[in-house]
Write an enzyme that holds these catalytic residues in place. Structure first.
Site, PDB file in Angstrom:
ATOM      1  N   ASP A   1      -9.540  -3.495  -6.093  1.00 47.00           N
ATOM      2  CA  ASP A   1      -8.921  -2.624  -5.090  1.00 47.00           C
ATOM      3  C   ASP A   1      -9.468  -1.204  -5.200  1.00 47.00           C
ATOM      4  OD1 ASP A   1      -7.260  -1.284  -3.340  1.00 47.00           O
ATOM      5  OD2 ASP A   1      -5.435  -2.270  -4.028  1.00 47.00           O
TER       6      ASP A   1
ATOM      7  N   HIS B   1      -7.147  -5.711  -0.723  1.00 47.08           N
ATOM      8  CA  HIS B   1      -6.033  -4.770  -0.503  1.00 47.08           C
ATOM      9  C   HIS B   1      -5.329  -5.086   0.809  1.00 47.08           C
ATOM     10  CE1 HIS B   1      -4.039  -0.792  -1.003  1.00 47.08           C
ATOM     11  NE2 HIS B   1      -4.050  -0.783   0.324  1.00 47.08           N
TER      12      HIS B   1
ATOM     13  N   SER C   1       0.836  -1.204   0.000  1.00 50.11           N
ATOM     14  CA  SER C   1       0.000   0.000   0.000  1.00 50.11           C
ATOM     15  C   SER C   1       0.876   1.261   0.000  1.00 50.11           C
ATOM     16  CB  SER C   1      -0.959  -0.050   1.187  1.00 50.11           C
ATOM     17  OG  SER C   1      -1.942   0.945   1.095  1.00 50.11           O
TER      18      SER C   1
END
Length: 460
Positions: free
Chosen positions: A406, A435, A272
């Protein structure tokens, strides 16, 4: 700003304080980030919030909903998970971990180390491994979320290489006796001044008051201060935003500088916003011996324009102070009740990593959540354009892995970067992983990464 710039010798040192779990931890003190650019407002003094919230303790039970919903939104729990992780046998014993709480850049940092190597900073040692796998987390950047992941990765690598995960600065809940920020000699000296001069720093928001008071000292006091006090102030000022996005980049570079020999090659596995941090690390410190960087569900561009970003940006940038009240009230709940609330928030998943539930209890700490949300607010404003220059310069070292559903980095981001870099190793998830894969698919992700890197490792 270079990799070395702004790192105070005093604040940059690392010190192991405790090893072990998080039970019985006392609430830490929050470090403030005053003096940041106006576009990125600093976190509020935790003391003021605590004082205000004291009047509303009877409303504790009514505040559970917002905190749980916020945690679920940031973790991406709402996304459907089509794939399930390949689970090991229940009888298989977990890989032992070495756990440390240290100060890095003056901020509390949680480090999990998988493997027998606890110290990689000694250049003269003949037993140092040739390679370190280092995990750069997303946000929330708690190391505990990656516990199962690093254990599975370590086993997948045949236990040949150390696998470490380093929390983001200020995202962990320190053990009892350790503050969220390192108490310096400067702060101790500031306590010796009388209250009527406005220079008596409190423990709860010492960073903020130290910045303010040292600039407003009466001449009679400032003339008598040792010169190193003002040197310390300069260093602290440069690092006052260690909890912000830029500070987290410098935090990881400083950790490597202090704890890892420059002769050890690196495999950086980022998740991320950790992908943005990793690209910045490679940009600022080209001397790092990075063999590969694996960027999982990379939030490296247009975060505020993503589906989840459109929802969260107003909340994070304009209303996040409102969220501190329910979090503070929830912090008084017993640990068992907190864990039950986390299980309730994650109830939509078929399977959930138990370590994720334990780690999520940290989100009920006001100090932790303030730093987490502050960093998230900066992500919405700073992560705008993709750094195509850095990507181009390091394309052969990078592996991108995008999700199909996502909401933080939608599929058309994948389509565009694939078009811009047709020769890059840019993959699209075919397993339906969410995610926040660490919640339920750590082992499956570790197995895929091991397979991706097999050829690189055979060449070592």
């Amino acid at each position: 700003m270079s990799a070395r710039e702004g790192l105070s010798p005093r604040l940059g040192r690392s010190r192991t304080v405790a090893a072990g779990g998080g039970a019985g931890l006392s609430p830490p003190r929050s470090a403030q980030a005053e003096g940041a650019a106006p576009a990125h407002p600093p976190p509020p003094p935790a003391a003021a919030l605590r004082g205000l919230a004291g009047c509303f303790r009877p409303a504790l039970a009514d505040s559970a909903g917002p905190g749980c919903r916020l945690a679920a939104a940031m973790l991406g729990v709402g996304e459907p998970a089509k794939g399930e992780a390949n689970m090991r046998s229940a009888s298989e014993e977990p890989v032992p971990l070495h756990e440390e709480f240290i100060y890095c850049c003056g901020a509390a940092t949680h480090v999990l180390k998988c493997g027998p190597w606890k110290d990689l900073s000694k250049d003269e040692s003949k037993n140092l491994p040739r390679l370190l796998f280092m995990i750069i987390p997303g946000n929330p950047g708690l190391a505990g979320y990656y516990r199962t992941f690093i254990q599975a990765l370590y086993c997948g690598l045949n236990q040949q290489y150390p696998v470490w995960v380093v929390s983001h600065a200020g995202h962990c809940k320190p053990p009892s006796g350790m503050e969220m920020i390192e108490v310096s000699d400067t702060e101790t000296l500031m306590r010796s001044f009388p209250n009527d001069e406005g220079v008596h720093a409190s423990r709860t928001d010492a960073t903020y008051r130290l910045f303010y008071n040292i600039k407003t000292l009466p001449t009679s006091y400032s003339d008598s201060l040792p010169s190193h006090i003002f040197y310390d102030y300069t260093d602290i000022k440069e690092l006052e935003d260690v909890f912000g996005l830029n500070g987290q980049v410098e935090h990881k570079l400083n950790f490597l500088k202090k704890n890892v020999s420059k002769d050890i090659k690196l495999v950086l596995i980022a998740h991320s916003i950790g992908c943005y941090i990793t690209l910045e690390m490679m940009k600022r410190a080209s001397e790092l011996q990075v063999l590969r960087s694996v960027l999982l569900f990379p939030t490296i561009e247009r975060m505020a324009q993503s589906p989840q970003g459109k929802l969260m940006t107003p909340l994070l940038c304009k209303l996040r102070y409102v969220l501190y009240m329910p979090v503070y009230l929830l912090s008084f709940l017993p640990e068992g009740v907190k864990a039950s609330l986390v299980r309730f928030a994650l109830r939509g998943m078929k399977t959930c990593d138990e370590s994720s539930i334990t780690t999520s209890v940290n989100l009920f700490s006001l100090d932790c959540i303030a730093n987490i949300l502050y960093m998230a607010s900066q992500e919405m404003m700073k992560v705008v354009e993709r750094d195509s220059t850095t990507i181009k310069q390091n394309l052969k070292k990078l592996i991108f892995y995008y999700g199909t559903g996502d909401k933080w980095c939608p599929q058309h981001y994948y389509d565009e970067i694939k078009m811009d870099f047709p020769d890059g190793d840019i993959r699209l998830c075919e397993k339906g992983l969410r995610h926040a894969f660490v919640l339920d698919a750590s082992k499956e992700m570790a197995a895929m990464i091991t397979d991706w890197l097999r050829d690189d490792l055979t060449k070592l």
